[in-house]
Design a protein around this motif. Sequence first.
Motif, PDB file in Angstrom:
ATOM      1  N   PHE A 109       4.260  15.716  18.171  1.00 22.67           N
ATOM      2  CA  PHE A 109       4.087  14.287  18.377  1.00 22.67           C
ATOM      3  C   PHE A 109       5.445  13.605  18.490  1.00 22.67           C
ATOM      4  O   PHE A 109       6.437  14.057  17.918  1.00 22.67           O
ATOM      5  CB  PHE A 109       3.296  13.664  17.215  1.00 22.67           C
ATOM      6  CG  PHE A 109       1.914  14.233  17.064  1.00 22.67           C
ATOM      7  CD1 PHE A 109       0.857  13.703  17.778  1.00 22.67           C
ATOM      8  CD2 PHE A 109       1.675  15.306  16.224  1.00 22.67           C
ATOM      9  CE1 PHE A 109      -0.420  14.225  17.649  1.00 22.67           C
ATOM     10  CE2 PHE A 109       0.407  15.841  16.084  1.00 22.67           C
ATOM     11  CZ  PHE A 109      -0.642  15.295  16.803  1.00 22.67           C
ATOM     12  N   MET A 153      -4.299  18.757  13.748  1.00 17.58           N
ATOM     13  CA  MET A 153      -2.948  18.543  14.252  1.00 17.58           C
ATOM     14  C   MET A 153      -2.166  19.838  14.381  1.00 17.58           C
ATOM     15  O   MET A 153      -1.059  19.849  14.925  1.00 17.58           O
ATOM     16  CB  MET A 153      -2.191  17.588  13.321  1.00 17.58           C
ATOM     17  CG  MET A 153      -2.831  16.214  13.189  1.00 17.58           C
ATOM     18  SD  MET A 153      -2.141  15.264  11.805  1.00 17.58           S
ATOM     19  CE  MET A 153      -0.444  15.092  12.319  1.00 17.58           C
ATOM     20  N   THR A 176       2.448   8.939  20.308  1.00 15.39           N
ATOM     21  CA  THR A 176       1.466   8.360  19.399  1.00 15.39           C
ATOM     22  C   THR A 176       2.140   7.298  18.541  1.00 15.39           C
ATOM     23  O   THR A 176       3.316   6.974  18.730  1.00 15.39           O
ATOM     24  CB  THR A 176       0.833   9.457  18.510  1.00 15.39           C
ATOM     25  OG1 THR A 176      -0.244   8.886  17.773  1.00 15.39           O
ATOM     26  CG2 THR A 176       1.854  10.056  17.564  1.00 15.39           C
ATOM     27  N   TYR A 227       3.289  14.717  22.190  1.00 12.56           N
ATOM     28  CA  TYR A 227       2.254  13.727  22.464  1.00 12.56           C
ATOM     29  C   TYR A 227       2.689  12.371  21.917  1.00 12.56           C
ATOM     30  O   TYR A 227       2.972  12.228  20.729  1.00 12.56           O
ATOM     31  CB  TYR A 227       0.946  14.173  21.819  1.00 12.56           C
ATOM     32  CG  TYR A 227      -0.214  13.251  22.058  1.00 12.56           C
ATOM     33  CD1 TYR A 227      -0.785  13.143  23.315  1.00 12.56           C
ATOM     34  CD2 TYR A 227      -0.749  12.493  21.023  1.00 12.56           C
ATOM     35  CE1 TYR A 227      -1.860  12.305  23.536  1.00 12.56           C
ATOM     36  CE2 TYR A 227      -1.825  11.651  21.233  1.00 12.56           C
ATOM     37  CZ  TYR A 227      -2.375  11.564  22.498  1.00 12.56           C
ATOM     38  OH  TYR A 227      -3.437  10.729  22.712  1.00 12.56           O
ATOM     39  N   LEU A 256      -1.109   8.729  13.222  1.00 12.20           N
ATOM     40  CA  LEU A 256      -0.805   9.969  12.508  1.00 12.20           C
ATOM     41  C   LEU A 256      -1.380   9.949  11.094  1.00 12.20           C
ATOM     42  O   LEU A 256      -1.829  10.979  10.578  1.00 12.20           O
ATOM     43  CB  LEU A 256       0.707  10.185  12.446  1.00 12.20           C
ATOM     44  CG  LEU A 256       1.407  10.538  13.765  1.00 12.20           C
ATOM     45  CD1 LEU A 256       2.918  10.575  13.562  1.00 12.20           C
ATOM     46  CD2 LEU A 256       0.917  11.874  14.299  1.00 12.20           C
ATOM     47  N   GLU A 294      -4.458  17.945  24.738  1.00 12.97           N
ATOM     48  CA  GLU A 294      -4.509  18.479  23.382  1.00 12.97           C
ATOM     49  C   GLU A 294      -4.834  19.972  23.391  1.00 12.97           C
ATOM     50  O   GLU A 294      -4.281  20.748  22.595  1.00 12.97           O
ATOM     51  CB  GLU A 294      -5.546  17.710  22.558  1.00 12.97           C
ATOM     52  CG  GLU A 294      -5.157  16.276  22.224  1.00 12.97           C
ATOM     53  CD  GLU A 294      -5.259  15.324  23.404  1.00 12.97           C
ATOM     54  OE1 GLU A 294      -4.662  14.235  23.342  1.00 12.97           O
ATOM     55  OE2 GLU A 294      -5.940  15.672  24.407  1.00 12.97           O
TER      56      GLU A 294
END
Length: 341
Positions: A294, A289, A276, A274, A281, A129
């Motif tokens: 994502f 974010m 997810t 990323y 979300l 991250e």
Amino acid sequence: MATMSQRTLSELSHGGQEGSIVIQIVRMWDCVVYPSQEFMGIDFLAIDSEEFPMHGCIPLSIADDFRLKLTEGKVYRIVFFEIGPRYQINHLAVPFETVLYFHVSTRINEVTQGIERFPHLYFSFASYEQLMSRNQASYHLTDIIGVLQAFTDVRLLTLPNNKGTVFKRDLFLTLFGGQTVQVTLFDPKIDEFDFMSTIDLGYKPILAVAGLTLRDHQGLKHINSCSATKIYMNPSIREKTQLKIRFPYNGSPVRMLSVADIEPLSACPYYGAYNTKIASLLIMNPPAMKGLKFKVTAKIIKLQSKAGWYYHSGNCCSAGIESTQFGYECQVHGATIPQKK
């Protein structure tokens, strides 16, 4: 010199210093600007017995005076030095804006007693991250650690704006969170580590790569080497043990990839995204974010056409159009036939 008070790095304030410090030179490198190859001086990462780190600078004008007096990994007592802000200096080894400066009066003496208190290595590893949130605006460098999955052969890259060519090699490391990132090493860093020997190991080693730069370009995250970059294989640190537990040996060796293997990956607009889930979300904090990408793997079960999966636009200009009882009307051209976008 023996009567001078000894201080730790965390106790120092800006300005000239009357006391002494005892530090280990954890890393040291020639500060070179690529691709011009301009030498700017010698930089180093210092750490004291309390494991407090600080970036150090030896200016170009006195670099040759200290080059043969300092050795990476050794401990020294330093007197007559300055502590100050980083000013316009970028690419600091650690995310602290205070810098240790040598000058013409600086004196150094090697210390050989009690050096077991000093750690041999120091890193400030970034999570996935953190990697995704950093870019060329960051004033400090980035350290990462991961399992070496693959690397490419050395290739010649043509630089934009007629800046010549440079050799490069790409590495693929799996981080603790399971994400695989691509790291690009540029000449001369491609010759400072024997990647071909990792194929013969029979297992995938853990690499700690210190001193990397990050930049965003054309929707991709670029993790690149610079003059400060150093590579450590299977370093004796806690994070290596954690990675070995997280990814136990599965019998597969390190792979060497061809250009054909990596071009589809490099061209993918979602490289570095990323993984997810939609539910995750929905509960994320929007400010947290920012700067992250994502990727969600999902099945489309229905198109909600009545919910407006498109919008109406005018044919003549970009001005907005409004729905009336007689059709659609452009704010500039009046009645118009809309098109769906």
